[in-house]
Design a protein around this motif. Structure first.
Motif, short mmCIF file in Angstrom:
data_model
loop_
_atom_site.label_atom_id
_atom_site.label_comp_id
_atom_site.label_asym_id
_atom_site.label_seq_id
_atom_site.Cartn_x
_atom_site.Cartn_y
_atom_site.Cartn_z
N PHE A 83 0.85 -1.19 0.00
CA PHE A 83 0.00 0.00 0.00
C PHE A 83 0.88 1.24 0.00
O PHE A 83 1.96 1.25 0.61
CB PHE A 83 -0.93 0.01 1.21
N GLY A 84 0.43 2.28 -0.70
CA GLY A 84 1.18 3.51 -0.79
C GLY A 84 1.02 4.39 0.43
O GLY A 84 0.34 4.03 1.40
N GLY A 87 -2.51 5.11 1.36
CA GLY A 87 -3.36 3.94 1.54
C GLY A 87 -3.83 3.29 0.26
O GLY A 87 -4.60 2.32 0.30
N GLU A 88 -3.39 3.80 -0.90
CA GLU A 88 -3.82 3.20 -2.16
C GLU A 88 -3.12 1.85 -2.36
O GLU A 88 -1.94 1.70 -2.04
CB GLU A 88 -3.52 4.13 -3.34
N PRO A 89 -3.84 0.83 -2.87
CA PRO A 89 -3.22 -0.48 -3.09
C PRO A 89 -2.21 -0.43 -4.22
O PRO A 89 -2.41 0.28 -5.22
CB PRO A 89 -4.41 -1.38 -3.43
N LEU A 90 -1.13 -1.19 -4.07
CA LEU A 90 -0.13 -1.34 -5.13
C LEU A 90 -0.29 -2.74 -5.70
O LEU A 90 -0.25 -3.73 -4.96
CB LEU A 90 1.28 -1.16 -4.55
N VAL A 91 -0.48 -2.83 -7.02
CA VAL A 91 -0.80 -4.11 -7.64
C VAL A 91 0.23 -4.50 -8.68
O VAL A 91 0.86 -3.64 -9.30
CB VAL A 91 -2.21 -4.08 -8.28
N GLU A 92 0.37 -5.80 -8.85
CA GLU A 92 1.19 -6.38 -9.91
C GLU A 92 0.33 -7.35 -10.71
O GLU A 92 -0.64 -7.91 -10.19
CB GLU A 92 2.39 -7.14 -9.33
N ILE A 104 1.99 -1.03 -8.89
CA ILE A 104 1.50 0.20 -9.50
C ILE A 104 0.32 0.69 -8.67
O ILE A 104 -0.57 -0.09 -8.33
CB ILE A 104 1.04 -0.05 -10.95
N PRO A 105 0.26 1.97 -8.32
CA PRO A 105 -0.89 2.49 -7.55
C PRO A 105 -2.19 2.27 -8.31
O PRO A 105 -2.27 2.49 -9.52
CB PRO A 105 -0.57 3.98 -7.40
N ALA A 106 -3.21 1.81 -7.58
CA ALA A 106 -4.50 1.52 -8.20
C ALA A 106 -5.63 2.13 -7.38
O ALA A 106 -5.47 2.41 -6.19
CB ALA A 106 -4.70 0.01 -8.31
N ARG A 107 -6.75 2.35 -8.05
CA ARG A 107 -7.97 2.70 -7.34
C ARG A 107 -8.74 1.42 -7.07
O ARG A 107 -8.47 0.38 -7.66
CB ARG A 107 -8.79 3.69 -8.16
N ALA A 108 -9.72 1.49 -6.16
CA ALA A 108 -10.42 0.27 -5.76
C ALA A 108 -11.93 0.51 -5.66
O ALA A 108 -12.37 1.59 -5.27
CB ALA A 108 -9.89 -0.25 -4.43
N MET A 109 -12.70 -0.52 -6.03
CA MET A 109 -14.15 -0.47 -5.91
C MET A 109 -14.63 -0.90 -4.53
O MET A 109 -15.81 -0.77 -4.21
CB MET A 109 -14.78 -1.38 -6.98
N THR A 110 -13.73 -1.44 -3.72
CA THR A 110 -14.08 -1.92 -2.39
C THR A 110 -12.98 -1.54 -1.41
O THR A 110 -11.85 -1.26 -1.82
CB THR A 110 -14.26 -3.46 -2.40
N ALA A 111 -13.33 -1.49 -0.15
CA ALA A 111 -12.35 -1.14 0.88
C ALA A 111 -11.31 -2.24 1.02
O ALA A 111 -11.64 -3.43 1.09
CB ALA A 111 -13.05 -0.91 2.22
N LEU A 112 -10.04 -1.85 1.05
CA LEU A 112 -8.94 -2.80 1.18
C LEU A 112 -8.05 -2.37 2.34
O LEU A 112 -7.92 -1.18 2.62
CB LEU A 112 -8.12 -2.86 -0.11
N GLY A 113 -7.44 -3.36 3.01
CA GLY A 113 -6.58 -3.06 4.14
C GLY A 113 -5.34 -3.91 4.13
O GLY A 113 -5.14 -4.76 3.24
N PRO A 114 -4.46 -3.73 5.13
CA PRO A 114 -3.20 -4.49 5.19
C PRO A 114 -3.40 -5.99 5.17
O PRO A 114 -2.54 -6.74 4.71
CB PRO A 114 -2.59 -4.03 6.52
#
Length: 213
Positions: A83-84, A87-92, A104-114
Motif C-alpha cells: 500500500f502507498g 493507503g492506495e493499493p499497489l498491484v502487480e 502500480i498504484p491503483a484505485r479500488a471499488m471496495t475497501a482494502l486493508g493491510p
C-alpha cells in the motif's frame, strides 16, 4: 626576549597567552563541527535526490512499456503487493511486465486493508491504460472459512435519511448491562437493569398474547 628581538608587550602574561590559545582552539573546533554538519546535510540531500531520480526513472519506464505494449482489455487477475503512503493499493500482474515490479498504484471499488496484502484481485484498466488499474474485488479462495463470508454479509448502509444494519444471524446493540438483540427468527430481546418507555401520544402494547410476569 622574543625570537624577533622585540621585547614582549607590557601587561601580557602567561595566562593571557593561554586564554588566546584556548580561544583559537575553540574557534577551530567550531569550524570543524560546522563543516561536518554541512557535509551531513549535503549527503542527505544527495540521497534524497538519488531516490527521486530512481522513482522518476521507474515511472518513466512504466509509461514507456505501457505505450509500447498497447491497451489492456477485459478482466485481469493481479495481486496486491503493498500500500502507498495514502493507503492506495499497489498491484502487480503478469500482463504488466517487469515495469510493474514493486506495484502500480491503483484505485479500488471496495475497501482494502493491510490484511489483503498478497491476495489476488480482479483488475480492470481505465481506458485500457496499463498505468491506471482499478481493483474490482477480491478473488474468492476455495475453502475460505464461513466466518469470513459472514463478515462480508454484515453491512451498514446509509442514504442520508435512513441507516440500515444488516447481518446474517443477529444484531446486538450493547452498553454495559443494557442490550437490544435482533435475531434472524424475528425476536427482539431487550435487557437492562431499568427499563422506561415514555410517549407523548398513545403507548400501545399489542400482540397475539400479552404476558406480564
Amino acid at each position: 626576549m622574543r625570537d624577533d628581538g622585540r621585547a614582549p608587550a607590557a601587561g601580557t602574561s602567561g595566562e593571557d597567552i593561554l586564554i588566546e590559545e584556548g580561544e583559537g582552539e575553540a574557534a577551530a573546533a567550531c569550524g570543524e563541527g560546522a563543516d561536518e554538519r554541512e557535509g551531513d546535510a549535503e549527503a542527505i540531500e544527495g540521497v534524497e535526490g538519488l531516490l527521486e531520480l530512481v522513482v522518476a526513472a521507474h515511472e518513466e519506464r512504466v509509461r514507456a512499456e505501457a505505450e509500447k505494449a498497447g491497451p489492456i482489455d477485459g478482466v485481469v487477475v493481479g495481486r496486491i503487493v503493498g500500500f502507498g503512503e495514502n493507503g492506495e493499493p499497489l498491484v502487480e500482474a503478469a500482463v504488466l511486465g517487469e515495469g510493474a515490479r514493486g506495484g502500480i498504484p491503483a484505485r479500488a471499488m471496495t475497501a482494502l486493508g493491510p490484511e489483503d496484502e498478497g491476495r489476488e484481485v480482479a483488475l480492470l484498466f481505465e481506458g485500457g491504460r496499463r498505468d491506471r488499474p482499478v481493483v474490482m474485488g477480491r478473488m474468492h479462495v476455495a475453502g475460505e472459512s464461513a466466518s469470513a463470508v459472514e463478515r462480508a454479509e454484515s453491512t451498514a448502509t446509509a442514504d442520508g435519511e435512513r441507516l440500515v444494519f444488516t447481518a446474517e444471524k443477529e444484531i446486538v446493540l450493547q452498553c454495559g448491562k443494557a442490550s437490544i438483540t435482533l435475531t434472524r427468527a424475528g425476536k427482539i430481546l431487550i435487557r437492562g437493569a431499568y427499563l422506561l418507555t415514555r410517549s407523548s401520544g398513545v403507548n400501545r402494547i399489542q400482540g397475539g398474547s400479552v404476558q406480564i410476569n
